[in-house]
Design an enzyme around this catalytic site. Sequence first.
Site, short mmCIF file in Angstrom:
data_model
loop_
_atom_site.label_atom_id
_atom_site.label_comp_id
_atom_site.label_asym_id
_atom_site.label_seq_id
_atom_site.Cartn_x
_atom_site.Cartn_y
_atom_site.Cartn_z
N ASP A 118 0.85 -1.21 0.00
CA ASP A 118 0.00 0.00 0.00
C ASP A 118 0.88 1.25 0.00
O ASP A 118 0.59 2.21 0.72
CB ASP A 118 -0.92 -0.03 1.23
CG ASP A 118 -2.08 0.97 1.10
OD1 ASP A 118 -2.67 1.33 2.13
OD2 ASP A 118 -2.34 1.41 -0.04
N LYS A 165 2.01 4.63 -0.97
CA LYS A 165 1.43 5.80 -1.65
C LYS A 165 1.81 7.02 -0.81
O LYS A 165 2.13 6.88 0.38
CB LYS A 165 -0.10 5.66 -1.75
CG LYS A 165 -0.80 5.39 -0.44
CD LYS A 165 -2.28 5.11 -0.66
CE LYS A 165 -2.97 4.76 0.65
NZ LYS A 165 -4.37 4.39 0.46
N ASN A 197 0.87 7.37 2.79
CA ASN A 197 1.46 6.47 3.80
C ASN A 197 2.92 6.75 4.05
O ASN A 197 3.63 5.94 4.63
CB ASN A 197 1.32 5.01 3.33
CG ASN A 197 -0.10 4.51 3.47
OD1 ASN A 197 -0.87 5.11 4.23
ND2 ASN A 197 -0.46 3.48 2.75
N ASP A 247 2.00 3.20 7.34
CA ASP A 247 0.81 2.36 7.48
C ASP A 247 1.05 0.95 6.96
O ASP A 247 1.41 0.78 5.80
CB ASP A 247 -0.37 2.99 6.70
CG ASP A 247 -1.69 2.33 7.07
OD1 ASP A 247 -2.69 3.02 7.19
OD2 ASP A 247 -1.68 1.08 7.25
N THR A 272 2.93 -31.12 -7.87
CA THR A 272 4.11 -31.72 -8.50
C THR A 272 4.59 -30.88 -9.68
O THR A 272 3.82 -30.64 -10.62
CB THR A 272 3.74 -33.15 -9.00
OG1 THR A 272 2.97 -33.78 -7.97
CG2 THR A 272 5.01 -33.94 -9.30
#
Length: 291
Positions: free
Chosen positions: A137, A139, A142, A157, A176
Site C-alpha cells: 500500500d 502511496k 502512507n 501504514d 508436482t
Amino acid sequence: TVFKLEPFEDHYDVGDDIGSGHFAVVRKCTHRETQQTFAAKFIRKRRGGGRKGAKMEEIVKEINVLRCVSHPNVISLHEVYDTKLEVILVLELVSGGELFEYISEREALSEEEASAFIKQILEGVKHLHDNSIVHLDLKPENIMLLDQNCTSIKLIDFGLARKISDREDMRAMMGTAEFIAPEVVSYEPLSFATDMWSIGVITYILLSGSSPFLGDTQQETYHNITALNFSFDHDLFKNTSDLAKDFIERLFVKNPRKRASVDDCLNHPWIKPKERRETIARRSAMINIDN
Ligand SMILES: Cc1ccnnc1
C-alpha cells in the site's frame, strides 16, 4: 504478542487527531509518567458477525509485521493495548505531515529533492523486502515527513503489509512441478515487485505533480495500468533528466520478474550517491602525486 489489558487512559493523555486509516483513527498522545509523545492508532475491533471493524487476525498481522522491522525509514511500534472494543497501537510519532501534502504545496519537486525522497523510500522498502515483507500500500499518504523542516521520511501504514510465505509454501501450494502449467508457475499473486511498481508511480508524481495512470473512472485507471498507458508529458517533464525517466521506465514493466528490484533501484545512477566533485578532485590530486 503481549498486549496490555489495563485502560489506555490510565497511562496516556490523548491529544488531537493526526490521521485516520481503515477502521482506525490516529491521535497524538502523551505518556503521563514520562511525558514522551507517541501516535496512538485506535483500531476498531469487528464485533460479532458485523462487517465494521477489523478482524483480529488482520490486526495481529499488522502488529507482527511492525515487530519484525526496525529501520530509520520505517515507523516503530512501542506497545499495544487490547481493550473490549479496540486495539491500540502505540507508535513512534512523526509530525512532519504526509509527503502527499508536501508535494501538493509545491507544483513538483526538484530532481535532487525527489531523488533524495525516493532513496529513503527505497531504503525503508529494502528493509521490508530483506525481511520477506511486502508493503502492498505504498502511496504518498502512507509516507510521512519526520518534521516540517526536514526531508527525512518514514513509512507509516502497514494495514495491508504481509510476510511473504517463503518459496517452500508456494511450492507446496503448486503440487508436482513436472505437471504444472506455465501460467501457474509464473502466477505471483504477491511479490516484492508489487511494491516496486508503486515506487515508480510515486516517483512520477514527485517529479511532475501528476499521476501517470489516473483515469476518470477506476475502470479507466485499471485499463491504463494493464495497457501501460502512460507518457512523459512534454510540458510536465521538460526539465526532467533522461536518467529520471529511465528510473521510472525500469519500474513500469508489466512482467514482475523483469521489473527492477529494490537493489536494482538503489544502484540506479539516478539514486546512487552522485560522487562529490571534491572526491574526484582529491582522487586525481593523489594520482598526480604518485606520477
Ligand atoms: C499518522 C501517524 C502515524 C504514525 N506516527 N505518526 C503519525
